[in-house]
Design an enzyme around this catalytic site. Structure first.
Site, PDB file in Angstrom:
ATOM      1  N   ASP A 161       0.841  -1.202   0.000  1.00  0.00           N
ATOM      2  CA  ASP A 161       0.000   0.000   0.000  1.00  0.00           C
ATOM      3  C   ASP A 161       0.874   1.250   0.000  1.00  0.00           C
ATOM      4  OD1 ASP A 161      -2.022   1.916   0.442  1.00  0.00           O
ATOM      5  OD2 ASP A 161      -3.183   0.507   1.626  1.00  0.00           O
ATOM      6  N   ASP A 162       0.824   2.017  -1.083  1.00  0.00           N
ATOM      7  CA  ASP A 162       1.559   3.290  -1.185  1.00  0.00           C
ATOM      8  C   ASP A 162       3.077   3.100  -1.274  1.00  0.00           C
ATOM      9  OD1 ASP A 162      -0.888   4.491  -0.903  1.00  0.00           O
ATOM     10  OD2 ASP A 162      -0.395   5.645   0.884  1.00  0.00           O
ATOM     11  N   CYS A 198      -5.506   4.523  -3.887  1.00  0.00           N
ATOM     12  CA  CYS A 198      -5.603   3.095  -3.615  1.00  0.00           C
ATOM     13  C   CYS A 198      -6.874   2.426  -4.117  1.00  0.00           C
ATOM     14  CB  CYS A 198      -5.392   2.812  -2.126  1.00  0.00           C
ATOM     15  SG  CYS A 198      -6.104   4.024  -1.023  1.00  0.00           S
ATOM     16  N   ASP A 214      -0.305  -0.499  -4.948  1.00  0.00           N
ATOM     17  CA  ASP A 214      -1.489   0.109  -5.556  1.00  0.00           C
ATOM     18  C   ASP A 214      -1.227   1.487  -6.138  1.00  0.00           C
ATOM     19  OD1 ASP A 214      -1.190   1.338  -3.085  1.00  0.00           O
ATOM     20  OD2 ASP A 214      -3.160   0.769  -2.314  1.00  0.00           O
ATOM     21  N   ASN A 215      -0.239   2.193  -5.621  1.00  0.00           N
ATOM     22  CA  ASN A 215       0.180   3.486  -6.177  1.00  0.00           C
ATOM     23  C   ASN A 215       1.533   3.839  -5.600  1.00  0.00           C
ATOM     24  OD1 ASN A 215      -2.312   4.288  -4.020  1.00  0.00           O
ATOM     25  ND2 ASN A 215      -0.338   5.267  -3.597  1.00  0.00           N
TER      26      ASN A 215
END
Length: 596
Positions: free
Chosen positions: A56-57, A92, A339-340
């Site tokens: 995540d991130d 996300c 996700d990003n």
């Protein structure tokens, strides 16, 4: 006679467009004769297993991978690193929905992290709970498992309305506790939620992931296991999650055993880190230079992210060891991505994402598995929209015609035709994270005009980023000469007069109209058009890339095209705010509107 032949040609082209549309978006409940059905997938035992790890991130540009030696050992050293891998929406929930459906956010219409424009309720409302990757894999004979974060706004109150479909076993992190590192709540299968207050969420996740892996190994069918750690996302305490000013996002909390690491590490001091001169356009161009206290805090924030990633590094090692012990390592694909991306201090930005800069849209992608070359770097352009098609290819499932992407090349001598572009899109707000922002630590800033359409294109002799904001401001960066995106070369005067800068030997006055037309196609593309957008502009052939499109014989055609623009800034994908939607089409020197 000449007029009749032109009319017949136009009608045949229109019929072909309508046929493509009907294939990509069939009437619910009606099976199109060319739509993939329930084909024979062969012996289940012959098909490979798949483990998908989604952080995540996690940044790529800020060197977080440099501090994860086990990931580098097991995945980069034993697999392929996709150097030019991008997300299409740097947030996300929209990114995850696109990943698990193979569709751009403008086709899922899940564009935010919470209702009305996003989150789990929007995912359900759009009909995807019965029509996304795990459901398709189950139908193809796979056992499916998931643990960790799925979507935002998947909460302790709505987890069962309805339950997430498509998994043999699941254990989801739930809001408002998703990002609380020491106070997580998980929800297993159809059981009630369970609080893990006082335990580190990463250690809870690891136990659940390895448990599902044991279940999958013991099964008789091939398996798909998704593991979605919350690291290195910011920490959000439940009491702050529902603030009217947006959640208070502070640095992630590492496990106790990792808190001492990386004491002297700092955010990479690249040219775009807290620059002396403002850069970009819109609200970013008005950001103040960060003071030393702010910079010191950002370094602390960066170190906390690296420390939080250590539990992910350990988990990869445990997963690989468990596969090796069971004799399945050589028949299992392991895919690792995020996700990003993430920025910290670049362009004077506080920690966060949601922008179109390289830091936000470039993410790690590693794939190892049967036939995948070890320690290889793949340079072709790939995106998250390509990952569902890639999983279909790995599993031996016929590709869906509503996919907006195409499989990534898994082998070195792959002959597949690749796209050179990334369609980048965003709607809504930007949320600066950390203790410093323009409104103060107890009143987090919310940037409300952060809607834009953008194009990232990499080809032989060009490496460009082009964006149009809802304020109708433009950015154009040539990353060959300006890799940190500090010099916006979009002309301040009329585009028609821009002749002092050239790309591929052509002045910007000729290049920009081509980029406008390509972006106009991509901003609302569907299916194969998203992979081959030049064919929408040149359906009779002759143009496959930007280099081909720059032929001088097309100058008049591209100068006549409508330009991407906005009627107003909106927080979601609202068509009447999006400006022109359809390009002119070139066929044998004639132009007319594409009416679909």
């Amino acid at each position: 006679m000449k007029g009749s032949s032109v009319l017949l040609g136009a009608l045949s082209g229109l019929l072909a467009i309508h046929e493509t549309f009907a294939l990509a978006y069939p009437t619910p409940g009606v099976q199109h004769p060319l739509q993939p059905g329930s084909e024979d997938h062969g012996s289940a035992k012959e098909r490979p297993n798949i483990i998908f790890i989604l952080t995540d991130d996690q940044d790529l540009q800020l060197d977080s991978l440099k501090y994860t030696p086990l990931i580098l050992k097991h995945l980069k050293g034993q697999g392929t690193f996709y150097k030019n891998h991008f997300v299409t929406t740097a947030l996300c929930c929209p990114s995850r929905v696109s990943l698990w459906t193979g569709r751009h956010a403008h086709n899922t219409n899940v564009t935010d992290v919470k209702p009305p424009y996003g989150g789990y309720p929007k995912f359900v409302q759009q009909g995807f709970n019965s029509n996304f990757l795990p459901v398709w894999l189950q139908e193809a004979g796979y056992d499916t498992y998931y643990t960790g974060k799925l979507f935002n706004a998947h909460t302790v109150n709505n987890y069962n309305s309805p339950h997430v479909a498509g998994f043999n076993g699941s254990d989801f992190l739930l809001d408002p506790y998703t990002y609380s590192y020491l106070n997580a709540t998980y929800q297993r299968n159809h059981d009630p939620p369970v609080s893990y207050e006082g335990q580190h969420t990463a250690d809870v996740l690891a136990e659940k992931a390895l448990g599902f892996l044991d279940d999958a190994i013991a099964g008789e069918r091939p398996f798909f296991l998704a593991i979605a750690p919350v690291s290195p996302h910011s920490n959000v305490d439940p009491s702050d999650a529902g603030s009217k000013h947006g959640p208070k996002m502070t640095e992630p909390i590492p496990a106790e055993r990792h808190k001492h690491l990386f004491q002297d590490v700092k955010v990479p001091r690249t040219e775009n880190f807290n620059p002396d001169t403002p850069s970009a356009v819109n609200w970013i161009s008005r950001l103040p230079k960060q003071n030393q206290s702010n910079v010191d805090y950002n370094d602390h924030f960066y170190r906390s992210r690296l420390r939080a990633l250590q539990t992910v590094d350990e988990l990869i090692d445990e997963v690989v060891a468990r596969l090796a012990e069971s004799g399945l390592l050589d028949t299992t694909y392991i895919i690792y991505t995020s996700d990003n991306g993430y920025h910290i201090g670049q362009h004077r930005l506080q920690p966060g994402k949601e922008c179109g800069f390289e830091e936000d849209i470039r993410v790690p992608l590693f794939i190892r598995g049967p036939g995948v070359p070890a320690n290889r770097i793949e340079n072709v352009v790939t995106t998250h929209i390509d990952l569902a098609p890639t999983l279909f290819e790995i599993a031996g499932i016929e590709q869906r015609i509503d996919f907006d992407g195409t499989p990534v090349p898994l082998i070195e001598d792959s002959k597949s035709t690749r796209h050179e572009h990334v369609n980048v899109e965003f709607w809504g707000v930007a949320l600066p994270e950390g203790e410093f922002n323009t409104l103060g630590p107890d009143n987090p800033a919310v940037i409300t005009n952060n809607t834009y359409k953008a194009l990232r294109i990499i080809g032989d002799g060009y490496n460009l980023y082009y964006s149009v904001w809802c304020s109708n401001e433009h950015e154009l960066y040539d990353l060959t000469t300006d890799p940190y995106e500090l010099n916006n070369i979009y002309p301040k005067g009329r585009v028609e007069d821009a002749s002092d800068i050239s790309i591929l030997g052509r002045p910007l006055s000729q290049v920009i109209p081509r980029l406008d037309a390509l972006l106009l196609v991509l901003k609302s593309c569907k299916g194969v058009t998203c992979v081959k957008p030049w064919e929408a502009l040149h359906p009779t052939g002759g143009v496959r890339n930007l280099h081909d499109a720059l032929s001088i014989k097309y100058n008049a055609f591209y100068h006549e095209q409508a330009k991407v623009s906005y009627d107003r800034c909106e927080s979601g994908y609202i068509l009447d705010a999006e400006g022109p939607l359809s390009p002119l089409v070139y066929r044998d020197g004639l132009r007319w509107h594409d009416w679909v």
